[in-house]
Design a protein around this motif. Structure first.
Motif, PDB file in Angstrom:
ATOM      1  N   GLU A  99       0.858  -1.179   0.000  1.00 44.20           N
ATOM      2  CA  GLU A  99       0.000   0.000   0.000  1.00 44.20           C
ATOM      3  C   GLU A  99       0.899   1.236   0.000  1.00 44.20           C
ATOM      4  O   GLU A  99       1.803   1.357   0.841  1.00 44.20           O
ATOM      5  CB  GLU A  99      -0.904  -0.005   1.235  1.00 44.20           C
ATOM      6  CG  GLU A  99      -1.713   1.271   1.449  1.00 44.20           C
ATOM      7  CD  GLU A  99      -2.638   1.588   0.303  1.00 44.20           C
ATOM      8  OE1 GLU A  99      -2.236   2.410  -0.569  1.00 44.20           O
ATOM      9  OE2 GLU A  99      -3.751   1.014   0.245  1.00 44.20           O
ATOM     10  N   ALA A 100       0.651   2.153  -0.947  1.00 39.84           N
ATOM     11  CA  ALA A 100       1.472   3.361  -1.051  1.00 39.84           C
ATOM     12  C   ALA A 100       0.841   4.570  -0.378  1.00 39.84           C
ATOM     13  O   ALA A 100       1.515   5.580  -0.176  1.00 39.84           O
ATOM     14  CB  ALA A 100       1.743   3.683  -2.529  1.00 39.84           C
ATOM     15  N   GLU A 101      -0.453   4.466  -0.036  1.00 43.67           N
ATOM     16  CA  GLU A 101      -1.157   5.587   0.585  1.00 43.67           C
ATOM     17  C   GLU A 101      -1.102   5.459   2.113  1.00 43.67           C
ATOM     18  O   GLU A 101      -1.740   4.575   2.688  1.00 43.67           O
ATOM     19  CB  GLU A 101      -2.611   5.608   0.114  1.00 43.67           C
ATOM     20  CG  GLU A 101      -3.475   6.665   0.779  1.00 43.67           C
ATOM     21  CD  GLU A 101      -2.857   8.045   0.738  1.00 43.67           C
ATOM     22  OE1 GLU A 101      -2.484   8.543   1.827  1.00 43.67           O
ATOM     23  OE2 GLU A 101      -2.736   8.607  -0.372  1.00 43.67           O
ATOM     24  N   PRO A 102      -0.349   6.347   2.789  1.00 45.00           N
ATOM     25  CA  PRO A 102      -0.194   6.212   4.248  1.00 45.00           C
ATOM     26  C   PRO A 102      -1.436   6.591   5.047  1.00 45.00           C
ATOM     27  O   PRO A 102      -1.576   6.162   6.189  1.00 45.00           O
ATOM     28  CB  PRO A 102       0.969   7.154   4.569  1.00 45.00           C
ATOM     29  CG  PRO A 102       0.979   8.148   3.458  1.00 45.00           C
ATOM     30  CD  PRO A 102       0.503   7.419   2.245  1.00 45.00           C
ATOM     31  N   SER A 103      -2.322   7.385   4.465  1.00 41.53           N
ATOM     32  CA  SER A 103      -3.537   7.800   5.171  1.00 41.53           C
ATOM     33  C   SER A 103      -4.627   6.739   5.004  1.00 41.53           C
ATOM     34  O   SER A 103      -5.033   6.412   3.888  1.00 41.53           O
ATOM     35  CB  SER A 103      -4.034   9.137   4.627  1.00 41.53           C
ATOM     36  OG  SER A 103      -5.365   9.389   5.050  1.00 41.53           O
ATOM     37  N   PHE A 104      -5.105   6.222   6.125  1.00 42.77           N
ATOM     38  CA  PHE A 104      -6.176   5.229   6.092  1.00 42.77           C
ATOM     39  C   PHE A 104      -7.435   5.813   5.453  1.00 42.77           C
ATOM     40  O   PHE A 104      -8.071   5.180   4.613  1.00 42.77           O
ATOM     41  CB  PHE A 104      -6.460   4.732   7.505  1.00 42.77           C
ATOM     42  CG  PHE A 104      -7.591   3.742   7.601  1.00 42.77           C
ATOM     43  CD1 PHE A 104      -7.625   2.607   6.800  1.00 42.77           C
ATOM     44  CD2 PHE A 104      -8.625   3.941   8.512  1.00 42.77           C
ATOM     45  CE1 PHE A 104      -8.661   1.682   6.893  1.00 42.77           C
ATOM     46  CE2 PHE A 104      -9.666   3.022   8.610  1.00 42.77           C
ATOM     47  CZ  PHE A 104      -9.688   1.897   7.799  1.00 42.77           C
ATOM     48  N   ALA A 105      -7.781   7.037   5.825  1.00 45.61           N
ATOM     49  CA  ALA A 105      -8.979   7.675   5.278  1.00 45.61           C
ATOM     50  C   ALA A 105      -8.877   7.829   3.765  1.00 45.61           C
ATOM     51  O   ALA A 105      -9.846   7.586   3.033  1.00 45.61           O
ATOM     52  CB  ALA A 105      -9.201   9.032   5.942  1.00 45.61           C
ATOM     53  N   ARG A 106      -7.708   8.230   3.278  1.00 50.30           N
ATOM     54  CA  ARG A 106      -7.544   8.391   1.826  1.00 50.30           C
ATOM     55  C   ARG A 106      -7.543   7.042   1.120  1.00 50.30           C
ATOM     56  O   ARG A 106      -8.044   6.917  -0.002  1.00 50.30           O
ATOM     57  CB  ARG A 106      -6.263   9.175   1.533  1.00 50.30           C
ATOM     58  CG  ARG A 106      -6.405  10.678   1.803  1.00 50.30           C
ATOM     59  CD  ARG A 106      -5.300  11.480   1.136  1.00 50.30           C
ATOM     60  NE  ARG A 106      -4.001  11.250   1.757  1.00 50.30           N
ATOM     61  CZ  ARG A 106      -3.511  11.958   2.773  1.00 50.30           C
ATOM     62  NH1 ARG A 106      -4.234  12.941   3.302  1.00 50.30           N
ATOM     63  NH2 ARG A 106      -2.314  11.699   3.268  1.00 50.30           N
ATOM     64  N   ALA A 107      -6.984   6.023   1.770  1.00 49.17           N
ATOM     65  CA  ALA A 107      -7.010   4.683   1.181  1.00 49.17           C
ATOM     66  C   ALA A 107      -8.450   4.196   1.034  1.00 49.17           C
ATOM     67  O   ALA A 107      -8.801   3.555   0.041  1.00 49.17           O
ATOM     68  CB  ALA A 107      -6.195   3.713   2.036  1.00 49.17           C
ATOM     69  N   LEU A 108      -9.283   4.507   2.023  1.00 50.63           N
ATOM     70  CA  LEU A 108     -10.701   4.153   1.924  1.00 50.63           C
ATOM     71  C   LEU A 108     -11.370   4.889   0.767  1.00 50.63           C
ATOM     72  O   LEU A 108     -12.202   4.322   0.053  1.00 50.63           O
ATOM     73  CB  LEU A 108     -11.416   4.499   3.233  1.00 50.63           C
ATOM     74  CG  LEU A 108     -11.131   3.606   4.441  1.00 50.63           C
ATOM     75  CD1 LEU A 108     -11.780   4.196   5.683  1.00 50.63           C
ATOM     76  CD2 LEU A 108     -11.614   2.186   4.210  1.00 50.63           C
ATOM     77  N   ALA A 109     -10.988   6.156   0.579  1.00 51.26           N
ATOM     78  CA  ALA A 109     -11.558   6.939  -0.521  1.00 51.26           C
ATOM     79  C   ALA A 109     -11.131   6.386  -1.877  1.00 51.26           C
ATOM     80  O   ALA A 109     -11.875   6.465  -2.861  1.00 51.26           O
ATOM     81  CB  ALA A 109     -11.137   8.400  -0.385  1.00 51.26           C
ATOM     82  N   LEU A 110      -9.942   5.817  -1.939  1.00 52.01           N
ATOM     83  CA  LEU A 110      -9.425   5.245  -3.188  1.00 52.01           C
ATOM     84  C   LEU A 110     -10.042   3.884  -3.500  1.00 52.01           C
ATOM     85  O   LEU A 110     -10.018   3.438  -4.650  1.00 52.01           O
ATOM     86  CB  LEU A 110      -7.897   5.096  -3.103  1.00 52.01           C
ATOM     87  CG  LEU A 110      -7.059   6.374  -3.124  1.00 52.01           C
ATOM     88  CD1 LEU A 110      -5.597   6.032  -2.810  1.00 52.01           C
ATOM     89  CD2 LEU A 110      -7.160   7.057  -4.475  1.00 52.01           C
TER      90      LEU A 110
END
Length: 290
Positions: A153-164
């Motif tokens: 996973e390259a996105e460190p923000s959990f919230a942004r990963a959920l958005a993606l």
């Protein structure tokens, strides 16, 4: 020499040699009588180790998870059988303890891959499935930390990963279903919300395997009252209790900070209906909803 000190290239050679030998001797080997098939980040490693310590249970030869029915099905059943103990080993165990030996593996992605359960039903008739479920909000957060730590996973923000997630998974389930040879990295590693919608997957599994051959266990219960849950699992598998193994939690990654409260509220709302459906599987509301 401990395996952790063996260089990776050497491990690969040893594993390749063992798999080659396993394939040659496949007709003389066991097949699993049960599988731990999910969910991801729900304590499957801990349950695997507890069951592998049982004197009548023989684990897979090389890995706890073979991943045959999801990502390696093209190798064929002889390749799969080559991962398991020899029948003569099982015969010695049965002679010693008076009950048939069993073997198993644990591949959490089996619960989610569109083709896995149909393949299991076809190749392992009579197999039993053990599934662990956990607070889906915490499960999603744990998966993100796990994928991040492994470099998946390259996105460190959990919230942004959920958005993606919706964009990453768009069309992947359909493509996997249409093409048995297709592999989706996003489907395996980035389905944070989807993996916690347990009842959907359990219903699909029941349609292929039969509900009477499925046991659903709450991870929270296993970690707080492991002896009680261990007894339930043994009874389901038809195994005698020959003493308790040491119980400890595995693969629990420490978190540097807590989950954002708005994200937590959003996820809790998302999973409400799914948790309600899970009640019929557990016979009571999930412990995380009490």
């Amino acid at each position: 020499m401990k395996s952790s000190h063996v260089p990776t290239p050497v491990k690969r050679v040893v594993h390749f040699g063992s798999r080659s030998y396993g394939r040659i001797t496949a007709p003389a080997r066991m097949l699993p009588s049960f599988l731990i098939c999910g969910g991801q980040r729900c304590g499957t490693t801990s349950l695997y180790r507890a069951l592998a310590a049982h004197p009548v249970v023989l684990k897979a030869v090389l890995h706890k998870g073979v991943h045959y029915f999801d990502t390696s099905y093209q190798h064929g059943l002889s390749w799969y059988r080559g991962h398991f103990p020899l029948q003569r080993t099982a015969a010695k165990v049965e002679e010693r303890f008076g009950v048939p030996a069993q073997t198993f593996e644990s591949s959490p992605y089996y619960m989610y891959h569109p083709h896995a359960v149909a393949r299991i039903a076809r190749d392992l008739p009579g197999v039993k499935l053990v599934t662990l479920v956990r607070d889906p909000v915490e499960r999603a957060y744990s998966q993100h930390a796990h994928e991040l730590a492994r470099g998946f996973e390259a996105e460190p923000s959990f919230a942004r990963a959920l958005a993606l997630e919706p964009g990453r998974l768009h069309g992947q389930e359909e493509r996997l279903a249409d093409d048995p040879t297709y592999y989706s990295f996003a489907h395996q590693h980035h389905a944070y919300r989807a993996r916690g919608e347990y009842a959907t997957y359990l219903s699909a599994m029941a349609g292929r395997i039969g509900r009477d051959r499925m046991l659903v266990v709450e991870s929270e219960r296993f970690f707080t009252t492991p002896e009680e849950v261990y007894d339930e699992v043994l009874a389901f598998l038809g195994l005698p209790n020959l003493g308790y193994p040491p119980f400890e939690r595995h693969n629990a990654r420490p978190r540097e900070s807590g989950m954002d409260e708005q994200t937590r509220r959003d996820l809790t709302g998302h999973f409400a209906a799914h948790d309600d459906r899970l009640t019929e599987w557990l016979g009571h509301p999930p412990v995380w909803r009490r």
